[in-house]
Structure formats: structure tokens, C-alpha cells
Write an enzyme that holds these catalytic residues in place. Structure first.
Site, PDB file in Angstrom:
ATOM      1  N   GLU A   1      -0.291   9.473   1.609  1.00  0.00           N
ATOM      2  CA  GLU A   1      -1.031  10.358   2.518  1.00  0.00           C
ATOM      3  C   GLU A   1      -1.186   9.765   3.916  1.00  0.00           C
ATOM      4  OE1 GLU A   1      -5.426  10.442   2.031  1.00  0.00           O
ATOM      5  OE2 GLU A   1      -5.222  12.561   2.410  1.00  0.00           O
ATOM      6  N   ASP A   2      -1.276   8.438   3.992  1.00  0.00           N
ATOM      7  CA  ASP A   2      -1.580   7.832   5.287  1.00  0.00           C
ATOM      8  C   ASP A   2      -0.407   7.848   6.257  1.00  0.00           C
ATOM      9  OD1 ASP A   2      -4.269   7.229   4.753  1.00  0.00           O
ATOM     10  OD2 ASP A   2      -3.623   5.597   3.451  1.00  0.00           O
TER      11      ASP A   2
ATOM     12  N   ARG B   1      -9.033   2.488  11.527  1.00  0.00           N
ATOM     13  CA  ARG B   1      -7.590   2.743  11.465  1.00  0.00           C
ATOM     14  C   ARG B   1      -7.092   3.749  12.517  1.00  0.00           C
ATOM     15  NH1 ARG B   1      -5.815   1.199   6.280  1.00  0.00           N
ATOM     16  NH2 ARG B   1      -7.041  -0.669   5.774  1.00  0.00           N
TER      17      ARG B   1
ATOM     18  N   HIS C   1     -12.017   5.877   5.571  1.00  0.00           N
ATOM     19  CA  HIS C   1     -11.389   7.043   6.198  1.00  0.00           C
ATOM     20  C   HIS C   1     -12.344   8.244   6.204  1.00  0.00           C
ATOM     21  CE1 HIS C   1      -7.270   5.305   4.831  1.00  0.00           C
ATOM     22  NE2 HIS C   1      -7.275   5.280   6.152  1.00  0.00           N
TER      23      HIS C   1
ATOM     24  N   CYS D   1      -5.046  10.210  -1.348  1.00  0.00           N
ATOM     25  CA  CYS D   1      -4.103   9.299  -0.683  1.00  0.00           C
ATOM     26  C   CYS D   1      -2.799   9.120  -1.439  1.00  0.00           C
ATOM     27  CB  CYS D   1      -4.750   7.960  -0.392  1.00  0.00           C
ATOM     28  SG  CYS D   1      -5.477   7.193  -1.784  1.00  0.00           S
TER      29      CYS D   1
ATOM     30  N   ASP E   1       0.802  -1.228   0.000  1.00  0.00           N
ATOM     31  CA  ASP E   1       0.000   0.000   0.000  1.00  0.00           C
ATOM     32  C   ASP E   1       0.836   1.279   0.000  1.00  0.00           C
ATOM     33  OD1 ASP E   1      -2.846  -0.734   0.078  1.00  0.00           O
ATOM     34  OD2 ASP E   1      -2.304  -1.823   1.893  1.00  0.00           O
TER      35      ASP E   1
ATOM     36  N   ARG F   1       1.175  -1.577   7.268  1.00  0.00           N
ATOM     37  CA  ARG F   1       1.525  -0.277   6.680  1.00  0.00           C
ATOM     38  C   ARG F   1       2.525   0.509   7.528  1.00  0.00           C
ATOM     39  NH1 ARG F   1      -2.763   3.034   3.684  1.00  0.00           N
ATOM     40  NH2 ARG F   1      -0.732   3.763   2.950  1.00  0.00           N
TER      41      ARG F   1
HETATM   42  C1  CIR Z   1      -5.515   0.570   2.818  1.00  0.00           C
HETATM   43  O1  CIR Z   1      -6.484  -0.136   3.066  1.00  0.00           O
HETATM   44  O2  CIR Z   1      -4.810   1.051   3.689  1.00  0.00           O
HETATM   45  C2  CIR Z   1      -5.189   0.836   1.364  1.00  0.00           C
HETATM   46  N1  CIR Z   1      -5.497  -0.328   0.593  1.00  0.00           N
HETATM   47  C3  CIR Z   1      -5.938   2.040   0.847  1.00  0.00           C
HETATM   48  C4  CIR Z   1      -5.536   3.296   1.535  1.00  0.00           C
HETATM   49  C5  CIR Z   1      -6.180   4.509   0.953  1.00  0.00           C
HETATM   50  N2  CIR Z   1      -5.779   5.646   1.689  1.00  0.00           N
HETATM   51  C6  CIR Z   1      -6.444   6.783   1.711  1.00  0.00           C
HETATM   52  O3  CIR Z   1      -7.494   6.902   1.123  1.00  0.00           O
HETATM   53  N3  CIR Z   1      -5.946   7.770   2.443  1.00  0.00           N
END
Ligand code: CIR
Length: 253
Positions: free
Chosen positions: A65-66, A130, A160, A247, A60, A85
Site C-alpha cells: 500500500e505504501d 513519512r 500513518h 497496507c 517491508d 523503502r
Molecule cells: C514501515 O515502518 O514502513 C513498515 N514496517 C510498516 C508499514 C505499514 N504500512 C502501512 O500501514 N501502510
């Protein structure tokens, strides 16, 4: 200068985390082509890219962004809610070090950047699968010296907070009211997505424009009717990984 940190799509993207979506095969070369077009859209809106290389073992990791929340004065390095992650954050911290003082969220706090929406000095944090209250408390304490107010918002029906709301102009938010009560945002003008396009609330806002997926034409028309310039990108393969447009970059000036 406006900067955009991005990261190449991982060859392992087919092992990505999925919460609300069922797994469908992602075409890696198409995903990379779409990601390049997304980067080109950022550049066309004046961003200087800081492109990071692929992380072949972190499925991922394109969703940069995360891993951080970059504010004018400081950057928070997150502790992502999905354990798979967490190894994404050190390289993002390294990329941000030349630009910002860094503060790290500590265990047992967890937060994904996708759950953090800044509107002026208000920071809204989604309490989701999360992101948790411990992280909200750490953020409130860490950011108080710069005058930020941190507000927690329960997120139940989507991954999110920013799946349900993003800013599209200085005084406007785009919201999916089925997932979030817009009343919490006080004086901001609310544009509702078209109800037939439930994932349509996620946009990247830059000046008078937004970067926006091609797959939400009804909501796109609503944005254009409000005088917002819409720069569309096809991110269909990244959407299969439960990603969206915010993201894939970390923006800061
Ligand atoms: C996840 O589940 O963490 C990733 N497959 C997708 C993350 C998307 N992140 C976001 O929209 N900020």
C-alpha cells in the site's frame, strides 16, 4: 473486476522499519501463512489477486500500500518516507502499468500510501514522519484535473493517517479519536474504536464487508452492530512489523 496487488512476505522482514513499536522476533513461516489467509480473504470478497514475488532484500515490501495510491483515473507512485523503502516502488509501478496512467511523486516530496485516505473526491493526506507538505502540493496539482481536493492532516501519535482512520461503509469512517479529531471529515458518520484497542481503526473495506484483524474484538462488535460484515484475519506477525490490514494490498477496479 476488482483487483488486489499483494506481495509475498520478504525473508528479510525481521529487518523492517519500526517507528512506534519495539522489535520483537517475527516468525517468517507464520507471517507467510497469515499473509496467505489474508489473500484468501481478499479472494473471498471477490478480488482477483495480482501476487508479486518476494523481494528478499526489501524487508517491508509486503506492505505494498505504501508504494502507490490507485485512483479510478490514475495511479500515483509514491516516494516513501523511509529511504529503505524507496526501492519498493519500481516493481509496483510495473505491476500497475497495464491498468493506469502513472504519476510519480518527486523529491523532496515524500509520501507513504498508508497516509492517504480517499473518501469520494476528497483525498486526506497525513503529515507524518513519512509524508510531507511537498508531496501534498504535488498531489493537489496532479489530481486537480480529475476534480480531487487534497487536504493535509497532521498525524503525530501513530505511524500513518490510516492507523487512525479508515472507511468502513459509503457513509461511515472508523476512527481512533485519541489520534485524530473526526470533525475534519464533515458529514461522514463516525464510529469510534473501543478505547482499549488503540490500533483498531485500520480495516480493508470491500462492498458491505471489511477485512479486519482478529485482535480487536470490542471494536469488531461495534462494526457488526452497524450492520458491517466483518471478515477476520489473524495478522499478528505482520502487526509486529508495524503493519496492519490496509497496507498489505493495493485495491482497484
Ligand atoms: C514501515 O515502518 O514502513 C513498515 N514496517 C510498516 C508499514 C505499514 N504500512 C502501512 O500501514 N501502510
Amino acid at each position: 473486476m476488482r483487483y488486489a496487488i499483494t506481495r509475498a512476505v520478504s525473508s528479510a522482514i525481521n529487518q523492517c522499519e519500526l517507528t512506534h513499536f519495539s522489535r520483537t522476533p517475527i516468525d517468517l513461516s507464520l507471517a507467510r501463512k497469515q499473509h496467505h489467509a489474508y489473500e484468501a480473504a481478499l479472494q473471498s470478497l471477490g478480488c482477483q489477486l495480482i501476487p508479486l514475488p518476494e523481494e528478499p532484500t526489501l524487508p517491508d515490501s509486503v506492505f505494498v500500500e505504501d508504494a502507490a495510491v490507485v485512483l479510478d483515473e490514475v495511479a500515483l507512485i509514491t516516494r516513501p518516507g523511509a529511504a529503505s523503502r524507496r526501492p519498493e516502488t519500481p516493481s509496483i509501478a510495473a505491476a500497475l502499468t497495464p491498468y493506469r496512467k502513472l504519476i510519480e511523486i518527486q523529491s523532496p516530496g515524500t509520501v507513504d500510501g498508508g497516509d492517504v485516505l480517499r473518501v469520494g473526491k476528497s483525498i486526506y493526506v497525513g503529515l507524518s514522519s513519512r509524508s510531507n507538505q511537498e508531496a501534498v502540493e504535488q498531489m493537489a496539482k496532479a489530481l486537480q484535473p480529475w476534480g480531487y481536493r487534497v487536504h493535509a492532516i497532521q498525524v503525530n501519535d501513530c505511524l500513518h493517517l490510516k492507523s487512525a482512520v479508515t472507511q468502513v461503509a459509503a457513509d461511515k469512517l472508523l476512527v481512533n479519536p485519541a489520534w485524530l479529531d473526526p470533525a475534519i471529515f464533515g458529514d461522514m458518520q463516525i464510529i469510534e474504536i473501543d478505547p482499549s484497542e488503540e490500533y483498531a481503526a485500520n480495516t480493508v473495506w470491500i462492498d458491505d464487508a471489511v477485512i479486519y484483524p482478529t485482535c480487536y474484538p470490542q471494536t469488531q462488535r461495534k462494526l457488526e452492530a452497524q450492520g458491517i460484515r466483518v471478515c477476520t484475519v489473524d495478522v499478528g506477525e505482520l502487526i509486529k512489523a508495524e503493519g496492519a490490514v490496509t497496507c498489505c494490498s493495493l485495491l482497484f477496479v
